[in-house]
Design a protein around this motif. Structure first.
Motif, PDB file in Angstrom:
ATOM      1  N   LEU A 165       0.464  -1.064  -0.029  1.00 35.76           N
ATOM      2  CA  LEU A 165      -0.012   0.125   0.123  1.00 35.76           C
ATOM      3  C   LEU A 165       0.957   1.177  -0.044  1.00 35.76           C
ATOM      4  CD1 LEU A 165      -2.923   0.815   0.454  1.00 35.76           C
ATOM      5  CD2 LEU A 165      -2.171   1.299   2.812  1.00 35.76           C
ATOM      6  N   ASP A 176       0.760   4.915   1.138  1.00 33.15           N
ATOM      7  CA  ASP A 176       0.121   5.217   2.319  1.00 33.15           C
ATOM      8  C   ASP A 176       0.306   6.976   2.168  1.00 33.15           C
ATOM      9  OD1 ASP A 176      -1.738   6.435   4.252  1.00 33.15           O
ATOM     10  OD2 ASP A 176      -0.926   4.970   5.779  1.00 33.15           O
ATOM     11  N   SER A 204      -1.285   9.314   3.239  1.00 31.49           N
ATOM     12  CA  SER A 204      -2.138  10.401   4.044  1.00 31.49           C
ATOM     13  C   SER A 204      -1.183  11.000   5.174  1.00 31.49           C
ATOM     14  CB  SER A 204      -2.972   9.640   5.023  1.00 31.49           C
ATOM     15  OG  SER A 204      -2.773   8.333   5.617  1.00 31.49           O
ATOM     16  N   ALA A 235      -4.867   1.525   7.357  1.00 32.25           N
ATOM     17  CA  ALA A 235      -4.266   1.298   6.374  1.00 32.25           C
ATOM     18  C   ALA A 235      -3.943  -0.092   6.171  1.00 32.25           C
ATOM     19  CB  ALA A 235      -2.890   2.096   6.218  1.00 32.25           C
ATOM     20  N   LEU A 292      -6.768  -1.831   5.250  1.00 34.59           N
ATOM     21  CA  LEU A 292      -7.113  -1.420   3.913  1.00 34.59           C
ATOM     22  C   LEU A 292      -6.348  -2.848   2.729  1.00 34.59           C
ATOM     23  CD1 LEU A 292      -8.336   0.142   1.767  1.00 34.59           C
ATOM     24  CD2 LEU A 292      -6.396   1.623   1.792  1.00 34.59           C
ATOM     25  N   THR A 320      -3.584   2.992  -3.537  1.00 34.69           N
ATOM     26  CA  THR A 320      -3.078   4.284  -2.986  1.00 34.69           C
ATOM     27  C   THR A 320      -4.020   5.024  -1.763  1.00 34.69           C
ATOM     28  OG1 THR A 320      -2.004   4.933  -5.187  1.00 34.69           O
ATOM     29  CG2 THR A 320      -1.829   6.716  -3.309  1.00 34.69           C
ATOM     30  N   LEU A 321      -3.595   5.009  -0.527  1.00 37.33           N
ATOM     31  CA  LEU A 321      -4.519   5.879   0.372  1.00 37.33           C
ATOM     32  C   LEU A 321      -4.230   7.270   0.303  1.00 37.33           C
ATOM     33  CD1 LEU A 321      -5.197   3.992   3.720  1.00 37.33           C
ATOM     34  CD2 LEU A 321      -5.547   6.638   3.410  1.00 37.33           C
ATOM     35  N   HIS A 322      -5.082   8.111  -0.220  1.00 34.88           N
ATOM     36  CA  HIS A 322      -4.629   9.534  -0.418  1.00 34.88           C
ATOM     37  C   HIS A 322      -4.845  10.237   0.892  1.00 34.88           C
ATOM     38  CE1 HIS A 322      -3.664   9.652  -4.239  1.00 34.88           C
ATOM     39  NE2 HIS A 322      -4.569   9.063  -4.797  1.00 34.88           N
ATOM     40  N   TRP A 345      -7.501  10.908   4.818  1.00 38.34           N
ATOM     41  CA  TRP A 345      -8.412  10.731   5.654  1.00 38.34           C
ATOM     42  C   TRP A 345      -8.882  11.931   6.409  1.00 38.34           C
ATOM     43  CZ3 TRP A 345     -10.343   6.200   7.191  1.00 38.34           C
ATOM     44  CH2 TRP A 345      -9.396   4.983   7.021  1.00 38.34           C
ATOM     45  N   VAL A 359     -12.535   8.802   3.781  1.00 38.92           N
ATOM     46  CA  VAL A 359     -11.200   8.332   3.064  1.00 38.92           C
ATOM     47  C   VAL A 359     -11.387   8.320   1.557  1.00 38.92           C
ATOM     48  CG1 VAL A 359     -12.070   5.848   3.051  1.00 38.92           C
ATOM     49  CG2 VAL A 359      -9.527   6.220   3.350  1.00 38.92           C
ATOM     50  N   VAL A 372      -9.371   6.829  -1.615  1.00 44.43           N
ATOM     51  CA  VAL A 372      -8.571   5.723  -2.121  1.00 44.43           C
ATOM     52  C   VAL A 372      -8.608   5.614  -3.542  1.00 44.43           C
ATOM     53  CG1 VAL A 372      -7.767   3.168  -1.399  1.00 44.43           C
ATOM     54  CG2 VAL A 372      -9.361   4.398   0.138  1.00 44.43           C
ATOM     55  N   VAL A 374     -12.681   1.145   5.416  1.00 42.81           N
ATOM     56  CA  VAL A 374     -11.854   0.794   4.487  1.00 42.81           C
ATOM     57  C   VAL A 374     -12.031  -0.712   3.605  1.00 42.81           C
ATOM     58  CG1 VAL A 374     -10.064   2.240   4.882  1.00 42.81           C
ATOM     59  CG2 VAL A 374     -10.178  -0.103   5.862  1.00 42.81           C
TER      60      VAL A 374
END
Lengths: 249, 253
Positions: free
Chosen positions: B44, B46, B48, B69, B72, B128-130, B132, B141, B143, B201
């Protein structure tokens, strides 16, 4: 009334049948999340035990999840049980041929010495259900006592490699929700303490650096003063000597 | 009354599930063309924001985001596996990722044919976790999911999701947690706020990835199942009076 109930039964049965799309036996998510977050040996151990249980259940129910053998194999390899890990990875390659290249690469990385053991590969993949049951039994045996694996083939000495005792078993396996919460809270507190200690040590190091710089500056100042004093004295001495010479002349 | 029930049953069981067929075919045409069987979920990315640690609350907040995360990443493989794809688990994926020397950006933009030649992987899923965002009773969230083929290096799927979960509040304005959230919190041993994020998530993963076409492994199984089920092949007839007739019939060659 009878007709209505029959109709309802048919409706319910049809809905139930259409809903039975067949989900797989899942991986142990809670343990996996614990290991992924904290990465401690205890969390890895409880993850391996949970994986053994779910693997055994999946083999019994014939609902093998792709990657189950491989996950368990990697966990065993990370714990140091390379022979058993090799067996599990071979089983994965046998059960899911799509993952064969991947399993080869993982073996290449984790246990390069066991890569070309073709005879062992053939033997390990002979009976997958027996293998999973054996893995489950071996890990069950691991819980309260030092590791004692059942010997399947007495003439084969490679199986005995698993009989080395394991001293570093830390965590209990069957935890209640409260115990889990307590463990996690302890782990969180430990993490926070570690973070605090790290911050303290950084602050202390920074303070020490500042102090050292001050001390060095003071030392330099002191040296400079001493040098000035010595220079002045030397100058005075020279002047005195010059005056004496002039008087003599 | 009887016939109405039967009509409902047929409608629900056969007609409604088949309504999404054409849309799905257009949306995932690339996947239907490439027929990937093995999907590797890359580590992942991350992006964020994390708080600078000055107080204990900052550490707790950061830990909560880390757990979410991880959740997710871990739950991303579930819908794919249920759709019949071969997805290596997180521990095996970590071993694969450890051998990778290229950066995340390079992996997303450059050729990844070696994943097919070396590892037999057909597609790589990048998550990709952009960001929160949260208020007192809502969690958001953002994503991004990118599925790239290792054969043609093309994007098979590209989805950006902005999901928000809102809870009802009590008279003081505090959120009232759902029973499922409490159960999650008990099961995973985490606080309720982390449980909200984790369940959010998880739902996003399910929503985005559940609708992918079935993997080629499943498709193959479906085509072969009549042959496999030959001895038990039978026909089921439901008569208007509610009686069920079971008739075994031979497989047509």
């Amino acid at each position: 009334m009878t007709n209505v109930s029959k109709g309802t039964i048919i409706l319910l049965a049809t809905l139930l049948l259409s809903a039975c799309s067949g989900s797989y036996v899942g991986l142990p998510r809670a343990e996996m999340l614990g290991y992924q977050t904290y990465g401690t040996y205890g969390s890895l151990y409880s993850l391996a035990c949970a994986q053994a249980e779910s693997l055994n259940a999946a083999v019994k129910a014939d609902t093998l999840h792709p990657g189950m053998y491989a996950e368990y194999g990697v966990a065993l390899a990370l714990m140091g049980h390379k022979s058993a890990a090799c067996r599990m990875l071979n089983a994965e390659a046998k059960a899911f041929p799509e993952g064969r290249s991947m399993v080869y690469r993982i073996k290449q990385r984790l246990m390069p010495d066991m890569l070309l053991d073709e005879a062992a590969t053939a033997r390990d993949t002979a009976n997958l259900s027996q293998l999973a049951g054996w893995a489950y039994d071996s890990l069950t045996a691991l819980r309260p006592l030092p590791f004692v694996a059942p010997v399947i083939d007495s003439t084969d000495t490679t199986w005995l490699q698993m009989q080395t005792p394991v001293d570093s078993v830390e965590t209990p396996i069957r935890l209640t929700a409260t115990q889990k919460r307590q463990l996690l809270e302890e782990e969180q507190a430990r993490q926070i303490m570690l973070q605090q200690a790290r911050l303290d040590s950084i602050a202390a190091a920074r303070q020490a650096k500042v102090d050292a710089r001050k001390q060095a500056k003071a030392d330099r100042e002191k040296d400079r003063k001493e040098k000035d004093k010595a220079r002045k004295q030397a100058k005075k001495e020279k002047d005195r000597q010059r005056k004496e010479k002039q008087k003599k002349k | 009354m009887k016939s109405r029930h039967l009509i409902y049953a047929f409608l629900l069981a056969f007609v409604l599930p088949s309504c999404k067929g054409e849309k799905k075919l257009a949306q995932y045409s690339e996947i239907y063309r490439e027929c990937p069987a093995t999907i590797y979920v890359a580590p992942l990315s991350d992006m964020s924001f994390r708080r600078a640690v000055r107080l204990t609350e900052d550490s707790v907040y950061n830990l909560s985001l880390n757990i979410a995360a991880n959740q997710l990443y871990l739950t991303a493989s579930d819908p794919l596996v249920n759709n019949g794809y071969y997805v290596p688990g997180p521990l095996a994926s970590a071993q694969i990722a450890a051998t990778e020397s290229r950066s995340d950006k390079q992996l997303r933009n450059e050729s990844i044919n070696d994943y097919h030649t070396d590892l037999g992987i057909d597609a790589v899923l990048f998550i990709t976790l952009h960001s929160w965002r949260n208020t007192t009773n809502s969690w958001s969230v953002e994503v991004e999911y990118v599925l790239r083929s290792t054969h043609s290096n093309s994007e098979l799927m590209h989805v950006l999701v902005n999901a928000t979960k809102t809870l009802p509040t009590d008279f003081k304005g505090n959120p009232i947690p759902l029973v499922e959230d409490k159960a999650f919190s008990d099961r995973y041993g985490c606080d309720l706020e982390t449980a909200q994020r984790c369940r959010l998530v998880e739902t996003v993963n399910k929503y985005v990835l559940k609708d992918l076409p079935s993997g080629s492994r499943t498709r193959q199984q479906r085509t072969e199942r009549h042959i496999k089920a030959h001895p038990e092949y039978f026909t089921l007839k439901i008569h208007p009076d509610g009686s069920v007739e079971l008739a075994k019939s031979e497989m047509q060659q």
